[in-house]
Design a protein around this motif. Structure first.
Motif, PDB file in Angstrom:
ATOM      1  N   GLY A 105      18.245 -60.825  88.997  1.00 23.77           N
ATOM      2  CA  GLY A 105      19.107 -60.255  89.741  1.00 23.77           C
ATOM      3  C   GLY A 105      19.772 -60.876  91.023  1.00 23.77           C
ATOM      4  O   GLY A 105      20.403 -60.087  91.723  1.00 23.77           O
ATOM      5  N   CYS A 106      19.482 -62.004  91.127  1.00 21.88           N
ATOM      6  CA  CYS A 106      20.243 -62.919  92.089  1.00 21.88           C
ATOM      7  C   CYS A 106      21.309 -63.160  91.894  1.00 21.88           C
ATOM      8  O   CYS A 106      21.977 -63.163  90.652  1.00 21.88           O
ATOM      9  CB  CYS A 106      19.406 -64.083  92.493  1.00 21.88           C
ATOM     10  N   ALA A 107      22.330 -63.326  92.872  1.00 22.25           N
ATOM     11  CA  ALA A 107      23.904 -63.987  92.710  1.00 22.25           C
ATOM     12  C   ALA A 107      23.741 -65.460  92.506  1.00 22.25           C
ATOM     13  O   ALA A 107      22.724 -66.134  92.861  1.00 22.25           O
ATOM     14  CB  ALA A 107      24.601 -63.772  94.046  1.00 22.25           C
ATOM     15  N   LEU A 108      24.561 -66.047  91.832  1.00 19.16           N
ATOM     16  CA  LEU A 108      24.839 -67.488  91.575  1.00 19.16           C
ATOM     17  C   LEU A 108      26.071 -68.065  92.078  1.00 19.16           C
ATOM     18  O   LEU A 108      27.277 -67.462  91.561  1.00 19.16           O
ATOM     19  CB  LEU A 108      24.539 -67.588  89.885  1.00 19.16           C
ATOM     20  N   LEU A 109      26.047 -69.095  92.742  1.00 14.68           N
ATOM     21  CA  LEU A 109      27.254 -70.008  93.112  1.00 14.68           C
ATOM     22  C   LEU A 109      27.154 -71.314  92.467  1.00 14.68           C
ATOM     23  O   LEU A 109      26.306 -71.952  92.835  1.00 14.68           O
ATOM     24  CB  LEU A 109      27.423 -70.044  94.464  1.00 14.68           C
ATOM     25  N   MET A 110      27.611 -71.782  91.460  1.00 15.21           N
ATOM     26  CA  MET A 110      27.404 -72.903  90.787  1.00 15.21           C
ATOM     27  C   MET A 110      28.892 -73.997  90.760  1.00 15.21           C
ATOM     28  O   MET A 110      29.782 -73.465  90.461  1.00 15.21           O
ATOM     29  CB  MET A 110      27.013 -72.793  89.196  1.00 15.21           C
ATOM     30  N   VAL A 111      28.416 -75.058  91.260  1.00 12.51           N
ATOM     31  CA  VAL A 111      29.472 -76.164  91.489  1.00 12.51           C
ATOM     32  C   VAL A 111      29.402 -76.842  90.093  1.00 12.51           C
ATOM     33  O   VAL A 111      28.650 -77.315  89.757  1.00 12.51           O
ATOM     34  CB  VAL A 111      29.264 -77.048  92.550  1.00 12.51           C
ATOM     35  N   THR A 112      30.635 -77.117  89.473  1.00 16.03           N
ATOM     36  CA  THR A 112      30.503 -77.919  88.129  1.00 16.03           C
ATOM     37  C   THR A 112      32.110 -78.233  88.047  1.00 16.03           C
ATOM     38  O   THR A 112      33.216 -77.723  88.525  1.00 16.03           O
ATOM     39  CB  THR A 112      30.162 -77.000  87.014  1.00 16.03           C
ATOM     40  N   HIS A 113      32.151 -79.508  87.187  1.00 19.60           N
ATOM     41  CA  HIS A 113      33.460 -80.189  87.000  1.00 19.60           C
ATOM     42  C   HIS A 113      33.696 -79.800  85.409  1.00 19.60           C
ATOM     43  O   HIS A 113      34.687 -80.066  85.116  1.00 19.60           O
ATOM     44  CB  HIS A 113      33.359 -81.490  86.953  1.00 19.60           C
ATOM     45  N   SER A 114      33.001 -78.820  84.763  1.00 18.27           N
ATOM     46  CA  SER A 114      33.007 -78.876  83.277  1.00 18.27           C
ATOM     47  C   SER A 114      33.593 -77.339  83.087  1.00 18.27           C
ATOM     48  O   SER A 114      32.823 -76.318  83.389  1.00 18.27           O
ATOM     49  CB  SER A 114      31.694 -79.141  82.612  1.00 18.27           C
ATOM     50  N   PRO A 115      34.684 -77.419  82.447  1.00 14.31           N
ATOM     51  CA  PRO A 115      35.150 -75.690  81.937  1.00 14.31           C
ATOM     52  C   PRO A 115      34.208 -75.343  81.246  1.00 14.31           C
ATOM     53  O   PRO A 115      33.848 -74.300  81.045  1.00 14.31           O
ATOM     54  CB  PRO A 115      36.402 -76.215  81.272  1.00 14.31           C
TER      55      PRO A 115
END
Length: 221
Positions: free
Chosen positions: A189-199
């Motif tokens: 149930g947590c929120a996720l902020l993910m940094v990525t360079h990949s579509p």
């Protein structure tokens, strides 16, 4: 869960201050997943560090779990990170002298939030239950990253911040780790902020924003 309002950040250089973030507005709701994309050097990791309270903006406001980070002294920010945040980086940052089980429980123990049943479930779902007595050097790269994800989720964070969590893995391992990460995030149930360079990595998340020239925008279709 996370709100940034007109956040600006720059760094000093011999030629003067270099602007990195130029008035960022961002809202992330509880249970929502967001991919943050952009070219190398665009400020994605800077934004993540600001959201975690590991750095401070030049101006603007950052609110985490309804608390303004700028109003908290560093010990309070550290306590908030310990209890409400999970952090996953491209580098695994495992403790080599601790076995798999103890590495997974480490953050939860430090926060006084250890849940043995949840830790055992994480080990099983991450495919690490039979490796609980092994040490990080005895694991593959994919197994080490799964362990790092388990450690971050063992504290049952309200927000998980992930910086290129599959960047060091081959495509097959990356797909497997990403699927596990998203399933566990959804269940917790947590929120996720993910940094990525990949579509390809960004595609399964609820939303995607692109950071370019210090500003956020919707990526092209």
């Amino acid at each position: 869960m996370l709100e940034l309002h007109q956040v600006r950040k720059s760094y000093p250089t011999p030629q003067g201050r270099l602007p990195v973030l130029a008035g960022i507005d961002l809202r992330l709701a509880a249970g929502e997943s967001l991919a943050l994309m952009g070219e190398s050097g665009s400020g994605k990791s800077t934004l993540l560090h600001l959201a975690a309270g590991l750095d401070t903006p030049d101006s603007g406001e950052i609110r985490l779990a309804e608390q303004a980070l700028s109003e908290l002294p560093e010990p309070r920010r550290a306590a908030l990170r310990r209890h409400r945040l999970g952090l996953v980086f491209q580098q695994f940052h495992l403790v080599p002298s601790l076995n798999v089980a103890d590495n997974l429980r480490l953050q939860a123990r430090l926060a006084g939030r250890e849940d043995s049943s949840w830790s055992h479930e994480l080990l099983a779902r991450l495919g690490l239950a039979e490796m609980a007595d092994r040490y990080p050097e005895q694991l593959s790269g994919g197994q080490q990253q799964r362990l790092a994800i388990g450690r971050a989720l063992a504290v049952r964070p309200a927000l998980l911040l992930a910086d290129e969590p599959t960047g060091n893995l081959d495509e097959s391992s990356a797909d497997e780790v990403l699927a596990l990460l998203l399933a566990l995030v959804k269940d917790s149930g947590c929120a996720l902020l993910m940094v990525t360079h990949s579509p390809r990595v960004a595609a399964p998340l609820d939303r995607c924003l692109r950071l370019s020239h210090g500003r956020l925008s919707e990526p092209p279709p």
